[in-house]
Design a protein around this motif. Structure first.
Motif, PDB file in Angstrom:
ATOM      1  N   GLN A 116       0.839  -1.203   0.000  1.00 56.25           N
ATOM      2  CA  GLN A 116       0.000   0.000   0.000  1.00 56.25           C
ATOM      3  C   GLN A 116       0.868   1.244   0.000  1.00 56.25           C
ATOM      4  O   GLN A 116       1.796   1.362   0.788  1.00 56.25           O
ATOM      5  N   ASN A 118       0.362   5.506   0.156  1.00 56.31           N
ATOM      6  CA  ASN A 118      -0.582   6.588   0.457  1.00 56.31           C
ATOM      7  C   ASN A 118       0.008   7.894  -0.052  1.00 56.31           C
ATOM      8  O   ASN A 118       1.198   8.155   0.142  1.00 56.31           O
ATOM      9  N   GLY A 121      -4.270  11.668   0.331  1.00 58.97           N
ATOM     10  CA  GLY A 121      -5.640  11.153   0.448  1.00 58.97           C
ATOM     11  C   GLY A 121      -5.967  10.013  -0.491  1.00 58.97           C
ATOM     12  O   GLY A 121      -7.064   9.453  -0.435  1.00 58.97           O
ATOM     13  N   ARG A 122      -5.031   9.655  -1.353  1.00 59.93           N
ATOM     14  CA  ARG A 122      -5.256   8.517  -2.252  1.00 59.93           C
ATOM     15  C   ARG A 122      -4.427   7.326  -1.776  1.00 59.93           C
ATOM     16  O   ARG A 122      -3.334   7.495  -1.255  1.00 59.93           O
ATOM     17  N   GLU A 123      -4.977   6.129  -1.971  1.00 61.00           N
ATOM     18  CA  GLU A 123      -4.259   4.900  -1.620  1.00 61.00           C
ATOM     19  C   GLU A 123      -4.181   4.013  -2.863  1.00 61.00           C
ATOM     20  O   GLU A 123      -5.178   3.832  -3.559  1.00 61.00           O
ATOM     21  N   HIS A 125      -3.258   0.139  -3.717  1.00 64.88           N
ATOM     22  CA  HIS A 125      -3.009  -1.186  -3.151  1.00 64.88           C
ATOM     23  C   HIS A 125      -2.725  -2.174  -4.286  1.00 64.88           C
ATOM     24  O   HIS A 125      -3.453  -2.190  -5.283  1.00 64.88           O
ATOM     25  N   VAL A 138      -8.080   3.629  -3.983  1.00 64.88           N
ATOM     26  CA  VAL A 138      -9.000   4.045  -2.923  1.00 64.88           C
ATOM     27  C   VAL A 138      -8.877   5.550  -2.744  1.00 64.88           C
ATOM     28  O   VAL A 138      -7.772   6.064  -2.550  1.00 64.88           O
ATOM     29  N   TRP A 139     -10.002   6.253  -2.827  1.00 62.69           N
ATOM     30  CA  TRP A 139      -9.963   7.707  -2.586  1.00 62.69           C
ATOM     31  C   TRP A 139     -11.085   8.141  -1.645  1.00 62.69           C
ATOM     32  O   TRP A 139     -11.370   9.322  -1.501  1.00 62.69           O
TER      33      TRP A 139
ATOM     34  N   GLU B  25       3.529   7.275   9.119  1.00 61.07           N
ATOM     35  CA  GLU B  25       4.027   7.602   7.775  1.00 61.07           C
ATOM     36  C   GLU B  25       4.112   9.118   7.668  1.00 61.07           C
ATOM     37  O   GLU B  25       3.089   9.795   7.825  1.00 61.07           O
ATOM     38  N   TYR B  32      -3.837   0.185   8.878  1.00 60.30           N
ATOM     39  CA  TYR B  32      -3.950  -0.589   7.638  1.00 60.30           C
ATOM     40  C   TYR B  32      -5.092  -1.600   7.706  1.00 60.30           C
ATOM     41  O   TYR B  32      -5.570  -1.944   8.803  1.00 60.30           O
ATOM     42  N   LYS B 129     -10.405  -2.156   3.703  1.00 59.38           N
ATOM     43  CA  LYS B 129      -9.729  -0.899   3.327  1.00 59.38           C
ATOM     44  C   LYS B 129     -10.528   0.311   3.823  1.00 59.38           C
ATOM     45  O   LYS B 129      -9.961   1.296   4.298  1.00 59.38           O
ATOM     46  N   ARG B 133      -9.373   3.076   6.560  1.00 60.31           N
ATOM     47  CA  ARG B 133      -9.370   4.514   6.239  1.00 60.31           C
ATOM     48  C   ARG B 133     -10.138   5.311   7.303  1.00 60.31           C
ATOM     49  O   ARG B 133      -9.706   6.380   7.725  1.00 60.31           O
TER      50      ARG B 133
END
Lengths: 172, 146
Positions: A116, A118, A121-123, A125, A138-139, B25, B32, B129, B133
């Motif tokens: 993953q 980051n 704000g966007r991920e 995977h 993912v957003w 991070e 996660y 996910k 989040r």
């Protein structure tokens, strides 16, 4: 280290990687000294990834006390080069002014290797099994309207990295 | 037994702090999807209301932290009504008391969201996910000890 120069170098490298050599020469903001300065950071991130693969490679069944399966050698072997490749693409543009963080790499309940990233704000995977690989963007938290998944194809990595950085596969 | 939980309730989940379920991070906490592993695809949570809103009572291990999620936010992960009248939402939080944990609840997914087994697996991955989040946005309710 001057991070403004790094930003210029990143922008130029982005042009080079996604839009070809012509856009590099037209951008004319290449800063080789900044790029060289950042090399130890990239190398540290790749070294951290290699360390992480050493950790996950020796996992046994139930390694997390949650009955997760051990990862297969095939999943690990297929994941490693793709993650390194994506990290090399992204690393050139994601060098932060603070502590650089390698992507989060682990294995899931079925023993698939997952990674993953980051960014703003966007991920992004990626998930690797012994037989295939898939991605999820993912957003947001709505699984219908704010996530997108598909199989990972050989030519899709660059556009996925571009989406992570800019939220679009089109140049801004 | 009434399994319904109000939208406004909070639920707790204990999360590892050893880099396998959460880490820092770029100076920010990230939780996660591995924090929501569950082989039955029904991650366990605890109702804060039944723990006197004391997250310490939900902590599984002295090294872990605890996150709190709002039930409405979990239900909105899908936003789709369930086909099962016993479950109000396609992704829902239902009360499931255990002999050893009267506050126990679980996050469930209506098969309407999945269809085939493989699609249900994919839906659960996306649910994990989304939960991660939400947890990242919320941050620690009870941080792990330093």
């Amino acid at each position: 280290m001057d991070f403004n120069h790094l930003h210029s170098a990143r922008t130029t490298l982005l042009n080079q990687r996604w839009y070809g050599e012509d856009s590099i020469s037209s951008a004319s903001i290449w800063d080789r000294s900044s790029y060289r300065e950042a090399q130890p950071i990239f190398q540290a991130i790749e070294s951290a990834i290699a360390d992480r693969f050493r950790v996950i490679s020796v996992r046994k069944d139930d390694w997390d006390k949650k009955e997760s399966k051990a990862p297969s050698a095939e999943a690990i072997e297929s994941a490693k080069p793709v993650i390194i490749n994506a990290t090399r693409i992204l690393g050139r543009f994601l060098v932060p002014a603070s502590q650089p963080t390698p992507p989060f790499i682990t294995t899931d309940e079925e023993g698939a290797v997952t990674v993953q990233w980051n960014y703003q704000g966007r991920e992004l995977h990626l998930r690797f099994t012994a037989t295939d690989a898939e991605y999820t963007k993912v957003w947001g938290t709505n699984i219908h309207s704010e996530m997108e998944e598909d199989y990972l194809k050989d030519d899709s990595l660059k556009s996925l990295c571009q989406w992570l950085l800019y939220g679009s596969t089109h140049r801004r | 037994m009434d399994q319904h939980i109000d939208d406004s309730e909070l639920v707790y989940r204990s999360v590892r702090n050893d880099g396998e379920e959460s880490r820092i991070e770029d100076g920010k906490l990230v939780i996660y999807s591995s924090a929501f592993k569950d082989n039955n695809k029904e991650p366990s949570v605890d109702r804060a209301l039944l723990l006197e809103h004391n997250p310490e009572k939900s902590r599984k291990d002295s090294t872990q932290g605890v996150i709190a999620l709002c039930v409405l936010d979990i239900r909105n992960i899908s936003g789709v009504e369930s086909s099962n009248p016993a479950i109000g939402h396609a992704i829902d939080v239902i009360y499931d008391p255990l002999p050893e944990n009267k506050a126990h609840a679980k996050i469930v997914t209506d098969p309407i969201l999945g269809g085939s087994r493989s699609m249900q697996d994919k839906t659960f991955k996306k649910l994990q996910k989304a939960l991660a989040r939400l947890a990242t946005e919320a941050g620690w309710c009870l941080p792990p000890p330093r």
